[in-house]
Design a protein around this motif. Structure first.
Motif, PDB file in Angstrom:
ATOM      1  N   LEU A  43       0.883  -1.161   0.000  1.00 57.88           N
ATOM      2  CA  LEU A  43       0.000   0.000   0.000  1.00 57.88           C
ATOM      3  C   LEU A  43       0.921   1.211   0.000  1.00 57.88           C
ATOM      4  O   LEU A  43       1.640   1.467   0.967  1.00 57.88           O
ATOM      5  CB  LEU A  43      -0.890  -0.019   1.241  1.00 57.88           C
ATOM      6  N   LEU A  44       0.909   1.939  -1.136  1.00 57.50           N
ATOM      7  CA  LEU A  44       1.859   3.035  -1.315  1.00 57.50           C
ATOM      8  C   LEU A  44       1.137   4.362  -1.219  1.00 57.50           C
ATOM      9  O   LEU A  44      -0.026   4.476  -1.588  1.00 57.50           O
ATOM     10  CB  LEU A  44       2.483   2.944  -2.705  1.00 57.50           C
ATOM     11  N   VAL A 216      -1.848   2.020  -4.985  1.00 58.56           N
ATOM     12  CA  VAL A 216      -1.290   3.337  -4.696  1.00 58.56           C
ATOM     13  C   VAL A 216      -2.420   4.297  -4.330  1.00 58.56           C
ATOM     14  O   VAL A 216      -3.437   4.349  -5.016  1.00 58.56           O
ATOM     15  CB  VAL A 216      -0.510   3.887  -5.914  1.00 58.56           C
ATOM     16  N   LEU A 217      -2.248   5.019  -3.244  1.00 62.59           N
ATOM     17  CA  LEU A 217      -3.240   6.008  -2.802  1.00 62.59           C
ATOM     18  C   LEU A 217      -2.682   7.406  -2.969  1.00 62.59           C
ATOM     19  O   LEU A 217      -1.485   7.638  -2.809  1.00 62.59           O
ATOM     20  CB  LEU A 217      -3.585   5.814  -1.319  1.00 62.59           C
ATOM     21  N   ARG A 218      -3.582   8.310  -3.321  1.00 62.43           N
ATOM     22  CA  ARG A 218      -3.202   9.726  -3.337  1.00 62.43           C
ATOM     23  C   ARG A 218      -4.450  10.517  -2.996  1.00 62.43           C
ATOM     24  O   ARG A 218      -5.507  10.300  -3.594  1.00 62.43           O
ATOM     25  CB  ARG A 218      -2.686  10.099  -4.718  1.00 62.43           C
ATOM     26  N   GLY A 224      -3.741   3.911  -8.556  1.00 59.26           N
ATOM     27  CA  GLY A 224      -3.100   2.907  -9.392  1.00 59.26           C
ATOM     28  C   GLY A 224      -3.042   1.583  -8.684  1.00 59.26           C
ATOM     29  O   GLY A 224      -2.991   1.506  -7.457  1.00 59.26           O
ATOM     30  N   ALA A 225      -3.093   0.494  -9.469  1.00 63.32           N
ATOM     31  CA  ALA A 225      -2.873  -0.839  -8.946  1.00 63.32           C
ATOM     32  C   ALA A 225      -1.952  -1.504  -9.937  1.00 63.32           C
ATOM     33  O   ALA A 225      -2.187  -1.441 -11.142  1.00 63.32           O
ATOM     34  CB  ALA A 225      -4.195  -1.590  -8.828  1.00 63.32           C
ATOM     35  N   ARG A 238       5.289   8.529  -9.845  1.00 64.79           N
ATOM     36  CA  ARG A 238       4.290   9.331 -10.543  1.00 64.79           C
ATOM     37  C   ARG A 238       2.894   9.016  -9.990  1.00 64.79           C
ATOM     38  O   ARG A 238       2.075   9.889  -9.767  1.00 64.79           O
ATOM     39  CB  ARG A 238       4.362   9.072 -12.037  1.00 64.79           C
ATOM     40  N   MET A 239       2.659   7.731  -9.763  1.00 66.32           N
ATOM     41  CA  MET A 239       1.354   7.360  -9.203  1.00 66.32           C
ATOM     42  C   MET A 239       1.173   7.930  -7.796  1.00 66.32           C
ATOM     43  O   MET A 239       0.091   8.339  -7.402  1.00 66.32           O
ATOM     44  CB  MET A 239       1.229   5.840  -9.143  1.00 66.32           C
ATOM     45  N   MET A 240       2.282   7.939  -7.053  1.00 69.36           N
ATOM     46  CA  MET A 240       2.205   8.390  -5.665  1.00 69.36           C
ATOM     47  C   MET A 240       1.925   9.878  -5.545  1.00 69.36           C
ATOM     48  O   MET A 240       1.126  10.307  -4.717  1.00 69.36           O
ATOM     49  CB  MET A 240       3.541   8.095  -4.977  1.00 69.36           C
TER      50      MET A 240
END
Lengths: 523, 361
Positions: A43-44, A216-218, A224-225, A238-240
């Motif tokens: 989990l980012l 990925v959470l923002r 994103g997964a 970039r996703m982060m």
């Protein structure tokens, strides 16, 4: 469809549309997540992305506002950590909850059924810790153990419940690289037994090394997964932090004289949980806003302490304010050279909660404005009238909303108190202002007021250093950006040449200087 | 079932003002109940205890004598406590101040000069401050708990005094009684108004000290520094104040005032040294400080109230025939009620009737 195929298709844990509202603020919004049996799932996300909130809902600490949690395909409500444990979820928190005066065995026994004897628990813990490569002595006192060993207690404690899913919150943030390697081996062992691991981190390399899938959470949403092994650190970053490049509309101000210069500053950590500063160098000129980005706990607080002089450093010349070596000068000596400071914590650091605003003005300015605020020579009698007038002026300029003429600092909302604390420094037109997390936990209106004030101060010819975790804020105010990571500071780059992706990479601890745009060495 | 203290969102200003009075009233009520249980008429007993001493001039003088060390020490302790340093050893600093202050009149008894008295007072304050420097040093450099160290040093000071009086400083003409030589007249603190009673200058010192401390706490940067460091150490460091230096200041300041109280008592009231020079003034001063809400002017009032409990104890012993230990009971009741009133001002009591949950911790 056969039974075994069915079992394969059903994830151990699924989350559908999970949302958590705090007032009108959505800490988590419409989160979807699937964790298969026997996988290490990452989990980012940045700080404040909603990772902790999500995990707290999975462990029953918080209740979701909307959405569904499915355990083996069955919808469940997790009302408390106890229910989560019964279900088969184990959790290792970032901050340990251990009693230092008790032994390892006693600490483990506290979280278990009181009917089981201590000897039995100790035996089980010892055999478990051996089986998973987590050496632990059940009779050792927690106070004598290293951070890594304490973490093992938490892991063993979670394992004793025989969980099917183990959640680890930033487990390596307190570990040495060697301890981290050992932890990874344990995680692989757990995976091979068919248990699942939800691994929360912002360290991209680590995630690529051990995780097979990542979510990925923002800003509270899934952005994103992916399979982190198929991604590059750049694409993960970039996703982060989001792929958009912030638009910066700032007048270019020609840089003036050097106001703050730091050369090879190294400060060893004062506490076991602190971060050591390593070889930090930077220059900040008049008219410049240098923003220092970074994930919390990478040395920002330590850097602020060293810059403010609340903790002096042995080398006087390592820190220069307006050309003067001030390493050994205290905070008031630095203020007398024209520096102003705004610490991260408002309550009990930047302000005394129980004292009125006028006293809190005096807190930062008793020496720098000695002539205006003190009388009576050696006796230093406070001119309360003058201080109160100045406090009123600050409140007016910064639009501080308050009840009464001179209320206690604690009676103000976070945003209004922060406006006061920033305004207190701006009021004396500092030649150099150093701000740590200027808008942390502050409402949007106050945040934009404060950011504008920082930009205006630089325009008027002051040098400003902003330490912040908020990348949007950084791109809004900065002329130059540097990134702090694990106590090291990157070179500064002009804000216009830098993308969020670059900053994200630097924040994740990747110091690959060759792939960066040209640094601004030429001041 | 468990009892929880919940912090109140706001503190009622009215109740924080009347809390000492409320504590006083509760003390009187429970004191009356205690007398009734002892088989005495509670009204007569309370009259003898709290009113009779206020009706005669000589006994008002005695009240000033008892209140002087209480106010002096209470004021010093209040400053120290405000800075979040907990000096519990004023009794010991009082004793050492009495000893160092008595050095001149006992050892150099044939030196007659008007300088003797000021020097004695100076030496007394210095002795108290130096003795308080021990817990300060231990706290500032070794992070020891100052409550324990300052308290333990009290017994060292008292035994040291005992040893001196029975040894080196025993009066050679004293028939082997454990007392020192009597002080020469110029070593004795003069009475304020000799014609009407015994009260001496220590009471004036106490009032002056209280007013100066009040001014310091309210109007000077030093007072501001004390308050800031006492409430938020980190904010104090941000202001450029040093909490380590504040440990020294708090202890030396309260120690000096305790030492001054000690030599004032010996020089003004007792006129020689003896093994017992204080009926626990140093501990009672802690109650005085809290009953006065750590405010120097409030401490003048609370010092008089606690001084009255000593007088009342003596009076009650004579007129109604109860032990003078009643004084300590009253003082204990008062401290208990002051602290519990303060707690209830800041916290709500909530009783939680929760079932024990089995298995899950």
């Amino acid at each position: 469809m056969t039974l075994s195929e069915d079992a394969l298709a059903v994830p151990l844990l699924s989350v559908r549309g999970l949302t958590k509202l705090f007032g009108s603020f959505a800490a988590c919004s419409q989160i979807d997540l699937d964790i298969a049996p026997g996988e290490i799932h990452a989990l980012l996300g940045e700080n404040g992305a909603g990772k902790s909130t999500l995990v707290k809902m999975l462990f029953g600490v918080l209740q979701p506002s909307a959405g569904q949690i499915l355990w083996n395909g069955q919808s469940v409500a997790i009302g408390s950590p106890g229910e989560a444990r019964t279900l088969g979820v184990g959790m290792v928190f970032q901050h340990f909850s251990l009693f230092e005066a008790l032994t390892v065995g006693e600490n483990i026994a506290l979280s278990l059924d009181p009917k089981i004897s201590l000897a039995q628990i100790s035996d089980e813990a010892a055999s478990l810790s051996k089986a998973y490569g987590l050496p632990l002595d059940p009779k050792a006192h927690v106070a004598d153990l290293s951070v890594g060993e304490r973490q093992r207690i938490e892991i063993v404690r979670a394992l004793l419940q025989n969980p099917k899913l183990i959640i680890l919150d930033e487990p390596t943030s307190v570990l040495t690289p060697q301890e981290a390697d050992r932890l990874f081996e344990t995680l692989f062992k757990l995976r091979d037994e068919g248990r699942s691991v939800l691994y929360i981190s912002h360290r991209l390399e680590e995630v690529r090394r051990i995780c097979t899938r990542a979510t990925v959470l923002r800003h509270g949403k899934v952005t994103g997964a992916c399979d982190p092994r198929q991604e590059t650190p750049a694409s993960l970053a970039r996703m982060m932090v989001g792929a958009d490049i912030a638009e910066v509309h700032r007048d270019n101000i020609p840089a003036g004289e050097v106001r703050l210069e730091i050369k090879d500053l190294s400060v060893p950590s004062r506490t076991p949980f602190g971060v050591s500063l390593k070889d930090i160098s930077m220059r900040v000129c008049a008219g410049e806003v240098l923003a220092i980005a970074g994930v919390a706990g990478n040395g920002q607080g330590e850097l602020f302490d060293a810059l403010s002089g609340e903790h002096t450093v042995p080398q006087a010349d390592a820190i220069r304010i307006r050309g003067r070596g001030v390493g050994q000068t205290g905070i008031n000596g630095r203020r007398l050279l024209g520096a102003g400071f705004v610490p991260e914590e408002r309550h009990g650091h930047g302000a005394v909660t129980g004292m009125p605003l006028s006293d809190n003005l005096l807190l930062a300015r008793s020496q720098s404005d000695r002539k205006a605020f003190l009388a009576g020579g050696l006796f230093s009698v406070i001119r309360h009238g003058a201080v109160r007038t100045a406090a009123r002026r600050v409140c007016q300029v910064m639009d501080v909303r308050k009840s009464g003429d001179d209320p206690a600092a604690g009676a103000l909302s976070g945003g209004n108190l922060q406006k006061f604390i920033v305004g207190r420094e701006l009021d004396r037109q500092p030649a150099l202002l150093i701000v740590n997390q200027p808008t942390w936990g502050v409402d949007a209106g106050a945040a934009s007021r404060i950011r504008q004030a920082l930009i205006d101060l630089a325009k008027a010819g002051s040098a400003v250093v902003v330490i912040s975790q908020d990348l949007d804020e950084i791109f809004e105010v900065a002329t130059n950006i540097a990134v702090i990571s694990e106590g090291r500071l990157s070179d500064p780059y002009p804000a216009g040449t830098l993308t969020l992706e670059h900053v994200g990479l630097l924040m994740g601890g990747i110091h690959d200087k060759h792939s960066q745009p040209e640094a601004t060495h030429a001041h | 079932m468990r009892i929880e203290l919940q912090k109140r969102a706001a503190v009622s200003p009215l109740f924080s003002l009347v809390s000492p009075l409320l504590a006083l009233a509760l003390t009187l009520v429970f004191g009356a109940i205690m007398f009734a249980i002892l088989g005495k008429d509670p009204v007569a007993a309370m009259y003898a205890f709290f009113l009779e001493p206020l009706l005669e001039t000589w006994s008002l003088h005695e009240l000033a004598i008892k209140a002087a060390p209480l106010i002096l020490m209470g004021v010093g302790l209040a400053v120290c406590y405000r800075s979040n340093n907990w000096n519990i050893g004023a009794e010991g600093q009082f004793t050492i101040g009495a000893i160092t202050g008595s050095y001149l009149p006992i050892v150099f008894y044939d030196w007659h000069s008007p300088l003797v008295l000021p020097l004695m007072l100076l030496l007394g304050a210095l002795g108290g401050a130096l003795f308080a420097a021990i817990p300060a040093l231990l706290k500032a450099h070794f992070n020891t708990n100052e409550i324990l160290t300052s308290l333990m040093l009290v017994y060292i000071a008292q035994l040291f005094l005992d040893w001196l009086i029975r040894g080196a400083w025993r009066d050679p003409k004293g028939f082997n009684f454990p007392v020192s030589r009597d002080f020469a007249p110029e070593a004795i603190l003069p009475a304020i108004w000799e014609e009407s009673g015994r009260a001496h200058w220590a009471f004036i010192f106490a009032i002056v000290a209280a007013v100066l401390c009040w001014f310091m706490m309210r109007y000077t940067l030093k007072g501001f520094e004390i308050t800031v460091l006492g409430q938020a150490e980190r904010a104090g460091r941000f202001a450029g104040f040093s909490s380590k230096r504040m440990i020294w200041f708090g202890f030396l300041f309260s120690g000096a005032l305790a030492g001054l109280a000690g030599i004032g008592e010996v020089s003004g009231s007792i006129n020689h040294l003896q093994p017992a020079i204080s009926p626990g003034y140093g501990f009672t001063a802690i109650i005085v400080a809290f009953l006065g809400r750590l405010n120097p002017l409030g401490i003048v009032a609370s010092g008089l109230v606690l001084g009255l409990t000593y007088l009342g104890g003596e009076a009650a012993q004579l007129s109604i025939g109860v032990s003078d230990k009643v004084t300590r009971v009253f003082q204990g009741l008062l401290l208990f009620f002051v602290l519990s009133c303060d707690t209830l001002i800041y916290y709500k009591v909530r009783i939680v009737w929760a079932r024990m949950r089995g298995g899950v911790a």
